[in-house]
Design an enzyme around this catalytic site. Structure first.
Site, PDB file in Angstrom:
ATOM      1  N   LYS A 231       3.295   1.038   5.643  1.00 36.45           N
ATOM      2  CA  LYS A 231       2.001   1.710   5.814  1.00 36.45           C
ATOM      3  C   LYS A 231       1.739   1.918   7.301  1.00 36.45           C
ATOM      4  O   LYS A 231       2.029   1.038   8.118  1.00 36.45           O
ATOM      5  CB  LYS A 231       0.900   0.853   5.184  1.00 36.45           C
ATOM      6  CG  LYS A 231      -0.476   1.525   5.145  1.00 36.45           C
ATOM      7  CD  LYS A 231      -1.476   0.626   4.429  1.00 36.45           C
ATOM      8  CE  LYS A 231      -2.855   1.268   4.335  1.00 36.45           C
ATOM      9  NZ  LYS A 231      -3.838   0.418   3.642  1.00 36.45           N
TER      10      LYS A 231
ATOM     11  N   SER B  12      -6.461   2.720  -0.024  1.00 34.13           N
ATOM     12  CA  SER B  12      -5.991   3.490   1.112  1.00 34.13           C
ATOM     13  C   SER B  12      -4.463   3.510   1.274  1.00 34.13           C
ATOM     14  O   SER B  12      -3.945   4.361   1.960  1.00 34.13           O
ATOM     15  CB  SER B  12      -6.626   2.940   2.382  1.00 34.13           C
ATOM     16  OG  SER B  12      -6.134   1.648   2.663  1.00 34.13           O
TER      17      SER B  12
ATOM     18  N   SER C 145      -7.045  -1.822  -1.513  1.00 32.02           N
ATOM     19  CA  SER C 145      -6.177  -0.751  -1.006  1.00 32.02           C
ATOM     20  C   SER C 145      -4.691  -0.889  -1.335  1.00 32.02           C
ATOM     21  O   SER C 145      -3.928   0.031  -1.099  1.00 32.02           O
ATOM     22  CB  SER C 145      -6.329  -0.623   0.508  1.00 32.02           C
ATOM     23  OG  SER C 145      -7.529   0.051   0.807  1.00 32.02           O
TER      24      SER C 145
END
Lengths: 479, 97
Positions: free
Chosen positions: A80, A155, A179
């Protein structure tokens, strides 16, 4: 080797060690898959093709020389884009970090490197991890590989989409209010948020420091336990890191839930929950019962108060954490600002997107003098009550079972116009961050449109093994 | 909406947050913040008398260490991403004449 992409991370590493394939071949397979689908999916912000192939060659040599023998050696991973990676662009999907090339790597990333895992690139996310759809990214939306008219969740939407689309063998995400778990659910993969303090936050660009945790997003439960075991470490560079002794998570990959006490909170199955999601999760509960678990309903209480508590605390911490982006030390700087103070304001106003600004403004307000007690301290008091409600629940149950999100993945473009409605979608996931407890998201069916449905299991702090064991048992029964 | 955010409040929060909002953004921010605060006001339904604010879920102590330098000179690395750099220092716009 044919169909290399269908292997799990652990299977791939075993195949490499057996000489059936190589780390380079695995990386090439992933890169050609990326070539094929990335234009449509957009799971990545940065793909480090050259670096990945070079590293894969080095790792292959070390595997052959017997220097790398861990269960993930040679496996390609997606990271990420809020985790610092030395020499590789790290944007947080924000314009304000559009040129930031870290000079160090996050501890979790270093732990993977030491284990012989090879990074492919950096995945798309909601800007600074603020969002539930990956639509607030400054670098375009990511589409759900299961149905490209829908969002992948957020997210960590890029990470979950990359795993679902076989654009990597596993990914790291971060979870501040759901997330990891929610995008894993929307994309039909496995995601785990560990107990707070389990994985070092060093090098994770902070959003809500008291809530943030890094965790795995994987194809199956065995991979999930294996990755968690590798990234877990006590780190002096993270003052909230916990020195855990019980980190042999793969020892919990046992097909047995006999006598396990599973509680289903009635409050999680009320208004707002989609009927198909509800039925799928209750069907999963029946499976556990069949396998010998004791399943019963109970009242968790305070569920609806978790959202206002969370958004107060997260916004407050974000407003403080994001003060560092001022156009001086790194990142974007506004071009034509006169004077220092103007430069700060212009840089931040041009560099941050609307959702980030909204949360910084709210956070600045709830921390401002005159409102601090009424909002921020009030939220911290309610947080203590929420933690207590979980303590009481875990006196009776090993695991709390419920949905991950009220619905399956919404269509692209439908979520951002009404922030509060979007925040309500986090209702089942955010309390785990407030209480610091671990949670796993696991596929448990599909809706009429073929979109994945996820179930969430929560356990008490430090009891990831219970989650892994229950998840593994469920997976065994369904595959 | 019970929380009405005034122009002065938005102006003040903008200063705290170091954000320069356009008029349109200000109007939107007033609306958004008002409705978020209305929503957060739900917490007032709960009696929290006598409950200590919980900033951390585990009873962690401050972590101390001896004041010994363990890293070397990393000024080059530190400055590597700076938008402006001069003589081994961060360069900022002129702050006074």
């Amino acid at each position: 080797m044919e169909d290399i992409l269908s292997l799990s991370a652990v299977e791939l590493s075993a195949a490499i060690k057996e000489g059936k394939t190589t780390a380079v071949e695995a990386m090439q397979a992933v890169l050609s898959k990326i070539e094929e689908v990335e234009k449509e999916i957009n799971a990545y912000v940065t793909i480090d093709k050259e670096g990945a192939l070079k590293k894969a060659e080095e790792v292959q040599k070390k595997i052959e020389a017997g220097e790398l023998s861990g269960p993930l050696a040679g496996v390609p991973v997606a990271i990420k884009d809020n985790m610092c990676t030395e020499g590789v662009l790290t944007t947080c999907s924000s314009k304000i970090l559009n040129n930031f090339i870290p000079t160090f790597s996050a501890e979790a990333v270093i732990n993977l490197e030491k284990a012989g895992v090879v990074m492919i690139g950096k995945t798309n996310m909601d800007e600074f991890a603020m969002g539930s759809t990956t639509e607030t990214s400054a670098y375009g939306v990511t589409k759900n590989p299961r149905n490209t008219e829908h969002v992948p969740g957020g997210s960590s939407g890029g990470s979950a989409a990359a795993v679902a689309a076989n654009e990597c063998f596993f990914a790291l995400g971060s979870d501040t209010g759901g997330s990891i778990r929610q995008p894993a659910s929307y994309c039909g993969v496995v995601g785990l948020k560990p107990t707070y303090g389990t994985v070092s936050r060093y090098g994770l660009i902070a959003y809500g420091s008291s809530l943030d945790q890094i965790g795995p997003i994987t194809k199956n439960v065995a991979d999930c336990a294996t990755v968690l075991e590798v990234i877990t470490s006590y780190d002096k560079k993270d003052s909230t890191s916990i020195d855990r002794k019980d980190t042999d998570f793969t020892s919990a990959l046992v097909d047995d839930v006999k006598g396990m006490r599973i509680g289903i909170p009635r409050d999680y199955f009320g208004e707002g929950l989609d009927e198909e999601v509800k039925n799928a999760v209750l069907a999963a509960a029946k499976e556990f019962e069949k396998k010998g678990a004791i399943v019963e309903e109970f009242d968790l209480s305070l569920v609806s108060y978790a959202i206002p508590t969370y958004y107060t605390i997260a916004a407050a911490e974000a407003s403080s954490n994001l003060e560092r982006f001022d156009g001086i030390k790194y990142g974007y700087r506004a071009a034509d600002a006169e004077g220092l103070h103007n430069m700060y304001k212009k840089t931040r106003s041009e560099g941050f997107g609307p959702e980030v600004k909204r949360r910084i403004m709210l956070g600045s307000f709830v921390l401002s003098s005159g409102y601090y007690d009424a909002y921020y301290l009030k939220a911290l008091r309610v947080k203590a009550m929420i933690r207590k409600a979980f303590d009481e629940a875990f006196e009776k149950y090993d695991i709390i079972l419920g949905p991950v999100a009220p619905t399956t993945a919404p269509k692209l473009g439908q979520s951002l116009s009404d922030p509060i409605k979007m925040y309500l979608g986090d209702i089942y996931t955010i309390s785990a961050n407030l209480a610091g407890i671990p949670g796993i998201s696991l596929p448990c069916g599909k809706d009429a449109n073929g979109l994945p449905i996820g179930m969430q299991m929560l356990a008490n702090s430090f009891e990831e093994k219970k989650l892994i064991q229950a998840a593994y048992t469920y997976e065994k029964g369904t595959v | 909406m019970s929380n009405i955010i005034s122009d002065e409040t938005i102006e003040y929060v903008g200063i705290l947050a170091k954000l320069e909002l356009s008029d349109e953004e200000k109007e939107q921010a007033k609306k958004d913040m008002g409705s978020m605060l209305d929503y957060i006001d739900q917490l007032n339904e709960l009696d929290t008398t006598g409950i200590e604010p919980m900033s951390h879920v585990f009873p962690v102590q401050n972590v101390f260490r001896e004041d010994i330098v363990t890293n070397g000179d990393e000024s080059e690395k530190t400055l590597k991403n700076a938008p402006g750099e001069k003589d081994n220092m961060f360069m900022v716009p002129r702050t006074f004449d």
